[in-house]
Design an enzyme around this catalytic site. Structure first.
Site, PDB file in Angstrom:
ATOM      1  N   GLY A   1     -16.431 -20.439  -3.995  1.00 30.03           N
ATOM      2  CA  GLY A   1     -17.541 -19.640  -4.518  1.00 30.03           C
ATOM      3  C   GLY A   1     -17.061 -18.481  -5.389  1.00 30.03           C
ATOM      4  N   ILE A   2     -16.025 -17.795  -4.940  1.00 31.06           N
ATOM      5  CA  ILE A   2     -15.542 -16.629  -5.705  1.00 31.06           C
ATOM      6  C   ILE A   2     -14.899 -17.103  -7.010  1.00 31.06           C
ATOM      7  CG2 ILE A   2     -13.912 -14.691  -5.690  1.00 31.06           C
ATOM      8  CD1 ILE A   2     -14.356 -14.542  -2.622  1.00 31.06           C
TER       9      ILE A   2
ATOM     10  N   ALA B   1      -7.846 -11.969  -3.146  1.00 29.23           N
ATOM     11  CA  ALA B   1      -8.028 -12.830  -1.965  1.00 29.23           C
ATOM     12  C   ALA B   1      -7.548 -12.115  -0.702  1.00 29.23           C
ATOM     13  CB  ALA B   1      -7.297 -14.148  -2.185  1.00 29.23           C
ATOM     14  N   ARG B   2      -6.300 -12.329  -0.377  1.00 28.11           N
ATOM     15  CA  ARG B   2      -5.684 -11.642   0.760  1.00 28.11           C
ATOM     16  C   ARG B   2      -4.237 -11.319   0.379  1.00 28.11           C
ATOM     17  NH1 ARG B   2     -10.022 -10.679   2.529  1.00 28.11           N
ATOM     18  NH2 ARG B   2     -10.834 -11.135   4.613  1.00 28.11           N
TER      19      ARG B   2
ATOM     20  N   ASP C   1      -6.587  -5.934  -5.298  1.00 29.75           N
ATOM     21  CA  ASP C   1      -7.587  -5.352  -4.396  1.00 29.75           C
ATOM     22  C   ASP C   1      -7.117  -5.505  -2.952  1.00 29.75           C
ATOM     23  OD1 ASP C   1     -10.092  -4.176  -3.709  1.00 29.75           O
ATOM     24  OD2 ASP C   1     -10.874  -6.155  -3.192  1.00 29.75           O
TER      25      ASP C   1
ATOM     26  N   GLU D   1      -1.696  -4.090   4.037  1.00 19.90           N
ATOM     27  CA  GLU D   1      -2.719  -3.067   3.895  1.00 19.90           C
ATOM     28  C   GLU D   1      -3.152  -2.511   5.256  1.00 19.90           C
ATOM     29  OE1 GLU D   1      -5.480  -5.649   1.697  1.00 19.90           O
ATOM     30  OE2 GLU D   1      -6.998  -5.152   3.198  1.00 19.90           O
TER      31      GLU D   1
ATOM     32  N   HIS E   1      -9.185  -2.582  -1.270  1.00 17.93           N
ATOM     33  CA  HIS E   1      -9.949  -3.719  -0.719  1.00 17.93           C
ATOM     34  C   HIS E   1     -11.464  -3.470  -0.798  1.00 17.93           C
ATOM     35  CE1 HIS E   1      -9.559  -7.303   2.260  1.00 17.93           C
ATOM     36  NE2 HIS E   1     -10.681  -7.387   1.566  1.00 17.93           N
TER      37      HIS E   1
HETATM   38  O1  GLV Z   1     -12.562  -9.258   2.233  1.00 17.45           O
HETATM   39  C1  GLV Z   1     -13.699  -9.328   2.535  1.00 17.45           C
HETATM   40  C2  GLV Z   1     -14.239 -10.358   3.384  1.00 17.45           C
HETATM   41  O2  GLV Z   1     -13.463 -11.155   3.934  1.00 17.45           O
HETATM   42  O3  GLV Z   1     -15.461 -10.419   3.529  1.00 17.45           O
END
Ligand code: GLV
Length: 370
Positions: free
Chosen positions: A181-182, A262-263, A287, A292, A310
């Site tokens: 989706g992203i 993402a992560r 981000d 983190e 983030h």
């Molecule tokens: O990083 C944000 C989420 O996982 O919703």
């Protein structure tokens, strides 16, 4: 429970609140935005809030304080109980059918442990896409146009002194790694900026979806070698840890713009720092970070990094939608036996018993979910 009393009244039953056992749902933190929806939710469920920290939670579980509870809601933001790891899941009472996250990423959850215990896990995909994609576009602009440096210059009273020339978005190739989706929301925005969109995904998208997003499927290697801008959109799990490290940076074009929304642990941060220092990566927009909220000192100091704490999903509207979806997941699973956005599949679900009064199976009633 007025809805139920009215309904049963029309069948000749006379119910009071005491006749109806509303299942308890434990909220790890209060919701920030979906207050109206929470009121509706309370028609069906008794909302309980966690008090204390992880140790308190584990202690109460051991004492059986949450026995009989039906579900847990885990809103986004700092968690007072830490990760939902093996230890935590082992303490969760058997009556819990569902942990509903109000977040998209579930890397902080031991999904296998949940599944083994018959706990459905839900997250909030879809509703996070637009805000996260907007964040990616900000980072891309910040990097390509050196807007971050520009702002730092201005604040330091140096106006545009010493600033490098920026580069246009238009006609650049953006390589999107992970076309969920992203990724798709980023592709749409990139189209509007005149970028050429390539993507790599484990599964190729339907050709109509590709056409709709003007996105070309390419091999992973091709994406690394030929993109001007690379955006990481894959979830973090055991197989994506350090997916991008020295070997992958070495394959990229010199001067690539590297974006991660993402992560953090998907990228080997030390390797990214080296790639920035060598000039292989011209600028990075991040981000998320490997450790983190700790951020690598070299990234903090690097003038060509655009860094955010983030904030991908951090808008009122998106957070509200995430909370609404988490509430709806609880309703759907406990009342209809099926969650809207489950992450795992549990063999035996244990939901509907929670919605039984002594003599009435509420699950058989005609309830329309909002
Ligand atoms: O990083 C944000 C989420 O996982 O919703």
């Amino acid at each position: 429970m007025n809805w139920l009393k009215t309904k049963m009244g029309s069948h000749g039953w006379d119910l009071t609140d005491d006749d109806i056992k509303k299942p308890n749902v434990l909220f790890i933190r209060p919701l920030d935005y979906a207050h109206q929806e929470l009121e509706d939710f309370e028609e069906y469920f008794t909302v309980k809030y966690l008090e204390g920290d992880r140790d308190d939670f584990l202690r109460r579980c051991k004492k059986g304080k949450y026995d009989g509870y039906a579900a847990i809601i885990w809103p986004s933001g700092p968690s007072p109980i830490g990760q939902i790891d093996t230890e935590l899941v082992s303490h969760i009472p058997a009556s819990i059918s569902l942990i509903a996250l109000s977040k998209a990423g579930y890397d902080q959850v031991d999904v296998d442990a949940c599944t083994a215990k018959g706990i459905t896990l839900t997250n909030t995909p879809g509703v996070v896409s637009a805000a996260t994609a907007d964040t990616a576009m900000f980072l891309i602009l910040g990097c390509l146009r050196h807007f971050t440096q520009g702002q730092a210059n201005l604040r330091a009273g140096k106006w545009d002194h010493g600033l490098e020339r920026g580069r246009d978005m238009a006609a650049k190739t953006i390589g999107i790694l992970g076309m969920g989706g992203i990724g798709k929301a980023i592709a749409k925005r990139a189209n509007a900026f005149g970028m050429m969109v390539s993507y790599y995904n484990r599964t190729r998208l339907d050709i109509r979806v590709e056409a709709e997003h003007h996105a070309q499927f390419v091999a992973y290697e091709t994406l690394l070698r030929e993109s001007d801008v690379i955006v990481i959109c894959v979830p973090f799990n055991a197989s994506t840890k350090h997916l991008i490290s020295t070997t992958q940076f070495d394959k990229m074009r010199k001067g690539v713009v590297f974006i991660n929304i993402a992560r953090g642990p998907v990228v080997d941060e030390a390797a990214l720092v080296k790639a920035l220092e060598s000039g292989k990566v011209a600028s990075a927009g991040l981000d998320v970070f490997e450790f983190e909220p700790k951020v690598h000192e070299a990234l903090l100091k690097h003038p060509r990094c655009t860094l955010l704490p983030h904030l991908g999903t951090d808008t009122e509207e998106t957070l509200r939608d995430m909370e609404k979806l988490a509430l709806r997941n609880v309703k759907q699973l406990l009342m209809h036996g099926e969650a809207l956005t489950p992450v795992n599949k549990v063999a035996a679900s244990k939901p509907l018993e929670h919605l039984m009064t002594d003599s009435i199976d509420i699950s058989k009633l005609d309830i329309t979910l909002q």
